[in-house]
Design a protein around this motif. Structure first.
Motif, mmCIF file in Angstrom:
data_model
loop_
_atom_site.group_PDB
_atom_site.id
_atom_site.type_symbol
_atom_site.label_atom_id
_atom_site.label_comp_id
_atom_site.label_asym_id
_atom_site.label_seq_id
_atom_site.Cartn_x
_atom_site.Cartn_y
_atom_site.Cartn_z
ATOM 1 N N ALA A 1 61.714 6.788 -98.580
ATOM 2 C CA ALA A 1 62.986 6.991 -97.893
ATOM 3 C C ALA A 1 62.836 6.792 -96.388
ATOM 4 O O ALA A 1 63.677 6.143 -95.741
ATOM 5 C CB ALA A 1 63.524 8.387 -98.191
ATOM 6 N N ILE A 2 61.771 7.337 -95.814
ATOM 7 C CA ILE A 2 61.532 7.187 -94.377
ATOM 8 C C ILE A 2 61.342 5.716 -94.020
ATOM 9 O O ILE A 2 61.887 5.232 -93.018
ATOM 10 C CB ILE A 2 60.311 8.023 -93.950
ATOM 11 N N LYS A 3 60.601 4.995 -94.834
ATOM 12 C CA LYS A 3 60.400 3.561 -94.595
ATOM 13 C C LYS A 3 61.732 2.822 -94.611
ATOM 14 O O LYS A 3 62.010 1.984 -93.743
ATOM 15 C CB LYS A 3 59.466 2.977 -95.661
ATOM 16 N N ILE A 4 62.551 3.095 -95.623
ATOM 17 C CA ILE A 4 63.834 2.401 -95.764
ATOM 18 C C ILE A 4 64.743 2.711 -94.576
ATOM 19 O O ILE A 4 65.391 1.810 -94.013
ATOM 20 C CB ILE A 4 64.509 2.790 -97.090
ATOM 21 N N ILE A 5 64.804 3.972 -94.171
ATOM 22 C CA ILE A 5 65.643 4.361 -93.038
ATOM 23 C C ILE A 5 65.187 3.654 -91.769
ATOM 24 O O ILE A 5 65.995 3.069 -91.031
ATOM 25 C CB ILE A 5 65.622 5.892 -92.852
ATOM 26 N N ASN A 6 63.898 3.679 -91.494
ATOM 27 C CA ASN A 6 63.384 3.048 -90.279
ATOM 28 C C ASN A 6 63.592 1.544 -90.276
ATOM 29 O O ASN A 6 64.017 0.955 -89.282
ATOM 30 C CB ASN A 6 61.897 3.364 -90.119
ATOM 31 N N ARG A 7 63.280 0.902 -91.390
ATOM 32 C CA ARG A 7 63.415 -0.554 -91.446
ATOM 33 C C ARG A 7 64.872 -0.981 -91.336
ATOM 34 O O ARG A 7 65.189 -1.981 -90.672
ATOM 35 C CB ARG A 7 62.808 -1.083 -92.748
ATOM 36 N N THR A 8 65.759 -0.235 -91.960
ATOM 37 C CA THR A 8 67.178 -0.575 -91.892
ATOM 38 C C THR A 8 67.695 -0.449 -90.465
ATOM 39 O O THR A 8 68.400 -1.327 -89.955
ATOM 40 C CB THR A 8 67.997 0.327 -92.832
ATOM 41 N N LEU A 9 67.350 0.644 -89.793
ATOM 42 C CA LEU A 9 67.781 0.832 -88.413
ATOM 43 C C LEU A 9 67.195 -0.239 -87.506
ATOM 44 O O LEU A 9 67.888 -0.787 -86.640
ATOM 45 C CB LEU A 9 67.390 2.223 -87.924
ATOM 46 N N ASN A 10 65.923 -0.552 -87.695
ATOM 47 C CA ASN A 10 65.281 -1.570 -86.854
ATOM 48 C C ASN A 10 65.968 -2.922 -86.987
ATOM 49 O O ASN A 10 66.127 -3.653 -86.001
ATOM 50 C CB ASN A 10 63.804 -1.698 -87.206
ATOM 51 N N ARG A 11 66.372 -3.269 -88.214
ATOM 52 C CA ARG A 11 67.055 -4.551 -88.411
ATOM 53 C C ARG A 11 68.368 -4.587 -87.631
ATOM 54 O O ARG A 11 68.709 -5.610 -87.028
ATOM 55 C CB ARG A 11 67.314 -4.793 -89.900
ATOM 56 N N ILE A 12 69.102 -3.494 -87.644
ATOM 57 C CA ILE A 12 70.365 -3.433 -86.908
ATOM 58 C C ILE A 12 70.110 -3.509 -85.404
ATOM 59 O O ILE A 12 70.749 -4.282 -84.676
ATOM 60 C CB ILE A 12 71.131 -2.136 -87.240
ATOM 61 N N GLU A 13 69.176 -2.711 -84.921
ATOM 62 C CA GLU A 13 68.910 -2.635 -83.483
ATOM 63 C C GLU A 13 68.294 -3.913 -82.932
ATOM 64 O O GLU A 13 68.545 -4.287 -81.785
ATOM 65 C CB GLU A 13 68.020 -1.427 -83.180
ATOM 66 N N ASN A 14 67.471 -4.597 -83.726
ATOM 67 C CA ASN A 14 66.871 -5.848 -83.264
ATOM 68 C C ASN A 14 67.915 -6.906 -82.957
ATOM 69 O O ASN A 14 67.726 -7.769 -82.099
ATOM 70 C CB ASN A 14 65.898 -6.395 -84.319
ATOM 71 N N VAL A 15 69.022 -6.851 -83.664
ATOM 72 C CA VAL A 15 70.074 -7.852 -83.505
ATOM 73 C C VAL A 15 71.151 -7.417 -82.521
ATOM 74 O O VAL A 15 71.664 -8.225 -81.753
ATOM 75 C CB VAL A 15 70.726 -8.176 -84.876
ATOM 76 N N GLY B 1 64.262 5.260 -84.968
ATOM 77 C CA GLY B 1 64.225 6.065 -86.175
ATOM 78 C C GLY B 1 63.221 7.196 -86.053
ATOM 79 O O GLY B 1 63.085 7.843 -85.005
ATOM 80 N N ILE B 2 62.476 7.424 -87.122
ATOM 81 C CA ILE B 2 61.473 8.494 -87.173
ATOM 82 C C ILE B 2 60.184 7.902 -86.637
ATOM 83 O O ILE B 2 59.464 7.179 -87.311
ATOM 84 C CB ILE B 2 61.303 8.993 -88.619
ATOM 85 N N LEU B 3 59.878 8.193 -85.370
ATOM 86 C CA LEU B 3 58.832 7.471 -84.658
ATOM 87 C C LEU B 3 57.426 7.979 -84.928
ATOM 88 O O LEU B 3 56.457 7.280 -84.691
ATOM 89 C CB LEU B 3 59.098 7.516 -83.153
ATOM 90 N N ASP B 4 57.299 9.194 -85.407
ATOM 91 C CA ASP B 4 55.968 9.784 -85.491
ATOM 92 C C ASP B 4 55.972 10.851 -86.578
ATOM 93 O O ASP B 4 56.989 11.508 -86.818
ATOM 94 C CB ASP B 4 55.602 10.406 -84.133
ATOM 95 N N ASP B 5 54.828 11.042 -87.217
ATOM 96 C CA ASP B 5 54.713 12.049 -88.265
ATOM 97 C C ASP B 5 54.959 13.466 -87.744
ATOM 98 O O ASP B 5 55.255 14.375 -88.526
ATOM 99 C CB ASP B 5 53.332 11.974 -88.919
ATOM 100 N N LYS B 6 54.844 13.658 -86.427
ATOM 101 C CA LYS B 6 55.086 15.001 -85.882
ATOM 102 C C LYS B 6 56.564 15.381 -85.985
ATOM 103 O O LYS B 6 56.921 16.553 -85.825
ATOM 104 C CB LYS B 6 54.614 15.098 -84.435
ATOM 105 N N PHE B 7 57.425 14.409 -86.264
ATOM 106 C CA PHE B 7 58.842 14.680 -86.452
ATOM 107 C C PHE B 7 59.197 14.841 -87.934
ATOM 108 O O PHE B 7 60.375 14.847 -88.293
ATOM 109 C CB PHE B 7 59.683 13.562 -85.846
ATOM 110 N N VAL B 8 58.172 14.951 -88.758
ATOM 111 C CA VAL B 8 58.363 15.089 -90.207
ATOM 112 C C VAL B 8 57.772 16.417 -90.658
ATOM 113 O O VAL B 8 56.606 16.715 -90.385
ATOM 114 C CB VAL B 8 57.692 13.928 -90.971
ATOM 115 N N THR B 9 58.576 17.235 -91.338
ATOM 116 C CA THR B 9 58.119 18.513 -91.885
ATOM 117 C C THR B 9 58.163 18.435 -93.402
ATOM 118 O O THR B 9 59.211 18.152 -93.983
ATOM 119 C CB THR B 9 59.009 19.679 -91.408
#
Length: 207
Positions: A137-151, A161-169
């Motif tokens: 889920a984290i991969k999908i969220i990050n990749r989807t956001l990156n595709r939008i933001e890149n364009v 998105g979720i930039l670092d594991d320290k933001f994951v509990t």
């Protein structure tokens, strides 16, 4: 020229070819080679979902004994010190893609307002693949956001998105809470997730 050309091709091209096959790792693990690319730019991100095209070019140049831009921003290569602008393609040249607005002068970046980018992000998530576990889920969220933001974003107003594991509990039972600057993401052990606005608590999306 002789210092940077080997057997009729720029030496950085050979270095780049040796990296063929490097890719993001699905799940909570991240490709250490991609992180190595990012670190040459001073980037503090520790996930391989971060766009790394500029970091890769910078790493390749450093390995080839040439100073890069030391920036994770692709547009930095337009002002690369010592570079020249060519009127045609050339072997080993670094090409910077310029996005075009639907209205306005050719060559300007297609930056959309944040609210419109969030709408595109929401639609892309809703219509995209369903995750099977929290890491997916984290991969999908990050990749989807990156595709939008890149364009549709500029470096100055980009959303991350979720930039670092320290933001994951990670909770007992397999559920996960992840944070971005503006959103809280509650992920179930089966990969289904809900995204909430961190300021208002309002529901953004359930997948």
């Amino acid at each position: 020229m002789d210092a940077v050309v080997i057997n009729s091709e720029p030496r950085w091209l050979g270095t780049a070819r040796q990296e063929l096959g490097q890719t993001e790792i699905l799940g909570s693990q991240h490709n250490p080679r991609i992180l190595e690319y990012l670190h040459t730019t001073g980037a503090w991100w520790t996930t391989d979902e971060t766009p790394w095209c500029s970091a890769f070019c910078n790493w390749v140049m450093i390995q080839s004994g040439i100073e890069g831009t030391n920036s994770a921003t692709a547009l930095s290569w337009r002002n690369w010190q010592g570079s020249v602008t060519l009127d045609r393609p050339a072997l080993g040249a670094i090409a910077v893609k310029t996005r075009i607005r639907s209205k306005g002068p050719i060559g300007s970046l297609a930056s959309l307002p944040r609210v419109k980018r969030l709408k595109l992000f929401k639609e892309a998530l809703a219509n995209g693949p369903s995750p099977t576990n929290p890491d997916n889920a984290i991969k999908i969220i990050n990749r989807t956001l990156n595709r939008i933001e890149n364009v549709h974003s500029l470096p100055s107003n980009r959303m991350f998105g979720i930039l670092d594991d320290k933001f994951v509990t990670r909770h007992s039972g397999g559920n996960v809470t992840a944070l971005t600057k503006g959103h809280r993401i509650e992920i179930q052990s089966n990969g289904s997730f809900s995204i909430y606005n961190r300021k208002t608590g309002g529901l953004f999306l359930t997948k």
